[in-house]
Design a protein around this motif. Structure first.
Motif, PDB file in Angstrom:
ATOM      1  N   ARG A   1      52.617  49.851  47.527  1.00 30.96           N
ATOM      2  CA  ARG A   1      51.156  49.763  47.416  1.00 30.96           C
ATOM      3  C   ARG A   1      50.674  48.372  47.789  1.00 30.96           C
ATOM      4  O   ARG A   1      49.622  48.208  48.400  1.00 30.96           O
ATOM      5  CB  ARG A   1      50.711  50.096  46.005  1.00 30.96           C
ATOM      6  CG  ARG A   1      50.778  51.580  45.793  1.00 30.96           C
ATOM      7  CD  ARG A   1      50.026  52.021  44.573  1.00 30.96           C
ATOM      8  NE  ARG A   1      50.489  53.355  44.237  1.00 30.96           N
ATOM      9  CZ  ARG A   1      50.208  53.984  43.117  1.00 30.96           C
ATOM     10  NH1 ARG A   1      49.461  53.398  42.217  1.00 30.96           N
ATOM     11  NH2 ARG A   1      50.655  55.190  42.900  1.00 30.96           N
ATOM     12  N   GLN A   2      51.468  47.390  47.400  1.00 30.91           N
ATOM     13  CA  GLN A   2      51.115  46.001  47.705  1.00 30.91           C
ATOM     14  C   GLN A   2      51.054  45.797  49.218  1.00 30.91           C
ATOM     15  O   GLN A   2      50.103  45.221  49.753  1.00 30.91           O
ATOM     16  CB  GLN A   2      52.176  45.104  47.081  1.00 30.91           C
ATOM     17  CG  GLN A   2      51.860  43.641  47.146  1.00 30.91           C
ATOM     18  CD  GLN A   2      52.861  42.862  46.304  1.00 30.91           C
ATOM     19  OE1 GLN A   2      53.535  43.437  45.452  1.00 30.91           O
ATOM     20  NE2 GLN A   2      52.955  41.588  46.529  1.00 30.91           N
ATOM     21  N   ILE A   3      52.082  46.298  49.891  1.00 26.42           N
ATOM     22  CA  ILE A   3      52.114  46.170  51.345  1.00 26.42           C
ATOM     23  C   ILE A   3      50.936  46.909  51.967  1.00 26.42           C
ATOM     24  O   ILE A   3      50.265  46.413  52.868  1.00 26.42           O
ATOM     25  CB  ILE A   3      53.453  46.719  51.891  1.00 26.42           C
ATOM     26  CG1 ILE A   3      54.589  45.819  51.429  1.00 26.42           C
ATOM     27  CG2 ILE A   3      53.422  46.816  53.397  1.00 26.42           C
ATOM     28  CD1 ILE A   3      55.958  46.427  51.603  1.00 26.42           C
TER      29      ILE A   3
ATOM     30  N   LYS B   1      35.993  41.280  48.939  1.00 26.88           N
ATOM     31  CA  LYS B   1      37.234  41.973  49.328  1.00 26.88           C
ATOM     32  C   LYS B   1      38.247  41.960  48.200  1.00 26.88           C
ATOM     33  O   LYS B   1      39.229  42.687  48.222  1.00 26.88           O
ATOM     34  CB  LYS B   1      37.852  41.245  50.536  1.00 26.88           C
ATOM     35  CG  LYS B   1      37.235  41.640  51.849  1.00 26.88           C
ATOM     36  CD  LYS B   1      38.119  42.666  52.491  1.00 26.88           C
ATOM     37  CE  LYS B   1      37.566  43.175  53.800  1.00 26.88           C
ATOM     38  NZ  LYS B   1      38.454  44.198  54.355  1.00 26.88           N
ATOM     39  N   GLY B   2      38.036  41.050  47.256  1.00 32.77           N
ATOM     40  CA  GLY B   2      38.989  40.945  46.152  1.00 32.77           C
ATOM     41  C   GLY B   2      40.236  40.190  46.563  1.00 32.77           C
ATOM     42  O   GLY B   2      40.353  39.689  47.672  1.00 32.77           O
ATOM     43  N   GLN B   3      41.162  40.164  45.620  1.00 36.00           N
ATOM     44  CA  GLN B   3      42.426  39.491  45.912  1.00 36.00           C
ATOM     45  C   GLN B   3      43.288  40.392  46.752  1.00 36.00           C
ATOM     46  O   GLN B   3      43.277  41.595  46.590  1.00 36.00           O
ATOM     47  CB  GLN B   3      43.164  39.221  44.593  1.00 36.00           C
ATOM     48  CG  GLN B   3      42.605  38.072  43.835  1.00 36.00           C
ATOM     49  CD  GLN B   3      43.582  37.624  42.764  1.00 36.00           C
ATOM     50  OE1 GLN B   3      44.547  38.308  42.477  1.00 36.00           O
ATOM     51  NE2 GLN B   3      43.321  36.462  42.209  1.00 36.00           N
ATOM     52  N   ASN B   4      44.034  39.814  47.652  1.00 39.51           N
ATOM     53  CA  ASN B   4      45.088  40.641  48.221  1.00 39.51           C
ATOM     54  C   ASN B   4      46.254  40.574  47.248  1.00 39.51           C
ATOM     55  O   ASN B   4      46.228  39.842  46.269  1.00 39.51           O
ATOM     56  CB  ASN B   4      45.450  40.198  49.647  1.00 39.51           C
ATOM     57  CG  ASN B   4      46.203  38.882  49.694  1.00 39.51           C
ATOM     58  OD1 ASN B   4      46.695  38.399  48.682  1.00 39.51           O
ATOM     59  ND2 ASN B   4      46.274  38.313  50.871  1.00 39.51           N
ATOM     60  N   MET B   5      47.264  41.372  47.485  1.00 36.45           N
ATOM     61  CA  MET B   5      48.283  41.520  46.463  1.00 36.45           C
ATOM     62  C   MET B   5      49.194  40.308  46.358  1.00 36.45           C
ATOM     63  O   MET B   5      50.043  40.227  45.482  1.00 36.45           O
ATOM     64  CB  MET B   5      49.075  42.799  46.699  1.00 36.45           C
ATOM     65  CG  MET B   5      48.273  44.014  46.308  1.00 36.45           C
ATOM     66  SD  MET B   5      47.785  43.949  44.566  1.00 36.45           S
ATOM     67  CE  MET B   5      46.601  45.260  44.488  1.00 36.45           C
ATOM     68  N   LEU B   6      49.033  39.372  47.270  1.00 37.09           N
ATOM     69  CA  LEU B   6      49.779  38.124  47.129  1.00 37.09           C
ATOM     70  C   LEU B   6      49.045  37.186  46.189  1.00 37.09           C
ATOM     71  O   LEU B   6      49.478  36.075  45.935  1.00 37.09           O
ATOM     72  CB  LEU B   6      49.943  37.455  48.493  1.00 37.09           C
ATOM     73  CG  LEU B   6      50.812  38.250  49.473  1.00 37.09           C
ATOM     74  CD1 LEU B   6      50.712  37.650  50.851  1.00 37.09           C
ATOM     75  CD2 LEU B   6      52.249  38.267  48.999  1.00 37.09           C
ATOM     76  N   GLY B   7      47.888  37.646  45.706  1.00 34.16           N
ATOM     77  CA  GLY B   7      47.110  36.808  44.808  1.00 34.16           C
ATOM     78  C   GLY B   7      46.168  35.874  45.553  1.00 34.16           C
ATOM     79  O   GLY B   7      45.508  35.035  44.940  1.00 34.16           O
TER      80      GLY B   7
END
Ligand SMILES: Nc1ncnc2c1ncn2[C@@H]1O[C@H](COP(=O)(O)OP(=O)(O)O)[C@@H](O)[C@H]1O
Ligand SMILES: [Mg+2]
Lengths: 408, 240
Positions: free
Chosen positions: A47-49, A190-196
């Protein structure tokens, strides 16, 4: 015998040997716990990817200046990219929707005495298309602002919050690297991407403004940029676009077809797909290892059921003498084995959920527990009991009642 | 007279021990009618238990025929034998064979778990059988909390729970002292007086005289089968 009666009998005999039952379940508990946790971690990584791919925009390629293998840019090791390259790609490579030049750098922004350090993007209006961005309010740059290096900026939500206290910033002025800029637009969050990384912590200005006023200086070539974001028409032309872009750049920089390129051309969704595939393989591998624990748990159940059948030989003989059919005895012991492993599975799941949350919060990984996974592991653990319980149960059902009654 | 409950003809039961064949029953013919109370006697190894196992539908003969309550054992499969036991047989064992984990009431109700046509209240029936053997007060006791005589009474209550056509007891007093044994024999007599068919194996001449028919075995054959006109009714002292 009815199944509910069999279940009551099974529960009774598990209760009669509490410690033994729990120890026997332990194998299945650990098995289910590890499978569920592994799959949840794998699912989270996927999901992160996925989120990263979405955040980058679809069908994206990035052309950036090569830095050699080391971290230090070697003199003359690469011809700098310019916005002319971007225009050439946009006009000469077919299948390209937009090719957006980006000049990027850190900046210190100040408004009414508030300081905020953030990322500055010098680019064109096409960045909106390339990155699948949109405007929450205001507008992008006019042609004259782009040509003349207008002192205007489009800002992300984090900048609005930090620099302007969350108030509508349109028309207000702030300074970036001492240059006053007027806010003309605000990007949709857009919010955070999953890398923070906070994707809303950004200031976008016309390319020329960045080049000449904000990020200029040093031994930069005229029109130099850091990267060109290329968005293809669709995913089917991605390979062709990549090939043709490479050919065009080699021609423009006079690099032979077999020489190493001085630039990097990366197809991001391809990289992401590769990463997803790697994650899938890892997840499968880890789950396979974890399933070994399940099988070991099953063998533990089989072992203890065999012991139990032997211990209860007289009981089995008695039950048969008073009318139990072989099928009744089979059902009783199968139910007992299935209940052992089912309970083990349920406990395993009950432990896996907090463990996943703990991993998520301590390791900072994304962990997603798929609901189907829960259902599958419940069924699977019951199945383990049935499979490994079958042999002992059948053995019990085939006892001769006369001999069983005499057993001691 | 109605059909006999047990009708055995030329029964043979052989056991193979290596290359020698032991004939535990060697041509036994026997009929038992409803309402009889039969004692089976004979020296150890003469085939008494083997016959009881056949009457109890726990086993099938090597040859010959035996019909129990209308079912021919020679042609029945293991499920049919189990159904016959569930429906028509009540077993009382020398060693009681109670389940130690279960209180008396649950031990008594246990056979009803396997009675396919049964739909009533198993606990209520079990309570009734316990009171018939005089143990209504002990229904929640575990077997270990009961005396030997009381345990055998629980076992008898269990054997009665399915209203068996025939009550079988293989040396039911063998593990009891003589006084307790007498009270168990009286219980069987009382049940028989109420119409229950009883077949019991015993080594004790006194116990045999409490029955109204005595069948004597030797080497797998019946050597004597006689009515007992002079039925002994043992006196029972207080408490069993
Ligand atoms: N399962 C068996 N296997 C081999 N021989 C057996 C088995 N059961 C009984 N026998 C033999 O059959 C004979 C009759 O046994 P049994 O019916 O138990 O005698 P009883 O109850 O009169 O003492 C004995 O010789 C015994 O050894
Ligand atoms: Mg015997």
């Amino acid at each position: 015998m009815r199944v509910d009666a069999a279940a009551r009998l099974a529960l009774g005999s598990l209760r009669a040997h509490k410690l033994r039952s729990i120890l026997t379940m332990l194998g299945v508990i650990i098995g289910v716990l590890s499978v569920v946790t592994m799959v949840s971690i794998g699912e989270g990584a996927k999901r992160q990817i996925d989120d990263q791919v979405r955040a980058l925009g679809s069908n994206i390629m990035i052309l950036s200046t090569g830095f050699g293998r080391g971290p230090v840019r070697q003199q003359g090791s690469g011809t700098p990219l310019t916005d002319r390259d971007a225009r050439a790609i946009a006009s000469q490579v077919s299948g390209v929707r937009v090719a957006v030049p980006v000049r990027q750098g850190g900046t210190q922004a100040v408004a009414d005495g508030v300081n905020w350090s953030t990322q500055l993007f010098g680019t064109t209006n096409d960045i909106i298309i390339a990155r699948d961005w949109s405007l929450a309010s205001g507008r992008m740059f006019t042609t004259s602002e782009e040509r003349g290096g207008g002192k205007v900026a489009v800002v992300g939500q984090t900048v609005v919050k930090e620099l302007f206290g969350g108030q509508d910033p349109i028309g207000r002025t702030f300074r970036a690297n001492r240059i006053p800029l007027t806010v003309i637009g605000v990007l949709t969050p857009k919010g955070q991407n999953m890398l923070g990384q906070d994707q809303d912590d950004i200031i976008v200005v016309p390319l020329k403004t960045a080049q000449s006023r904000l990020l200029g200086g040093g031994n930069r070539a005229p029109g130099e940029i850091n990267q060109i974001i290329i968005k293809a028409e669709n995913d089917r032309v991605m390979d062709a676009v990549q090939r043709d872009t490479d050919a065009l750049m080699r021609e423009r920089q006079r690099i032979g077809p077999d020489e190493p390129a001085s630039y990097n051309l990366r197809n991001l969704s391809e990289m992401m797909q590769l990463q997803t595939a790697t994650t899938n393989v890892m997840t499968a591998l880890l789950s396979a290892i974890a399933s070994v624990a399940l099988v070991v748990g099953g063998i533990g159940i089989m072992n203890i059921m065999l012991v139990s059948v032997t211990e209860r030989t007289r009981e089995i003989g008695l039950r048969m003498a008073v009318g139990a059919r072989p099928a009744d005895v089979l059902l009783q012991f199968l139910t007992e084995a299935a209940m052992l492993s089912l309970l083990g599975g349920l406990i395993g799941i009950a432990l896996a959920v907090p463990l996943c949350f703990a991993i998520a919060s301590f390791a900072g990984w994304t962990v997603a527990i798929p609901p189907t996974m829960i259902a599958v592991s419940v069924l699977f653990s019951a199945g383990i009991g049935l499979v490994f319980g079958f042999y002992p149960a059948r053995r019990a059902s085939r006892l001769n009642p006369i001999e069983a009654l005499r057993y001691d | 007279m109605s059909q006999p409950i047990v009708a055995a003809r030329d029964l043979r039961k052989e056991y193979r021990m290596g290359d020698t064949v032991v004939a535990a029953l060697d041509g036994v013919s026997l009929e038992i009618a409803r309402g009889e109370m039969v004692a089976i006697m004979g020296p150890s190894g003469s085939g008494k238990s083997t016959l009881m196992n056949l009457i109890g539908a726990l086993d099938v003969p090597t040859s010959g025929s035996i019909v129990i309550d209308g079912v021919a054992l020679e042609t029945a499969d293991s499920a049919a034998l189990a159904d016959l036991r569930s429906r028509a047989i009540g077993f009382v064992f020398q060693q009681f064979q109670l389940l130690a984990r279960l209180p008396a009431l649950d031990n008594v109700a246990m056979p009803l778990l396997y009675a396919r046509s049964f739909t009533g209240d198993a606990k209520a029936i079990a309570r009734d059988r316990l009171s018939r053997v005089g143990l209504a007060e002990r229904s929640h006791h575990l077997p270990t909390e009961l005396s030997g005589g009381q345990q055998q009474r629980v076992a008898i209550a269990r054997a009665l729970v399915n209203d068996p056509a025939i009550l079988l007891a293989d040396e039911p007093t063998g593990a009891l002292d003589s006084r307790t044994g007498r009270s168990i024999i009286r219980l069987f007599q009382d049940l028989n007086a109420a119409g229950q068919t009883v077949v019991m194996v015993t080594h004790d001449e006194g116990v045999a005289r409490a029955c109204n028919r005595i069948v004597r075995f030797r080497d797998g054959r019946i050597v004597e089968d006689a009515k007992n006109a002079d039925v002994w009714r043992p006196e029972i002292e207080e408490a069993a």
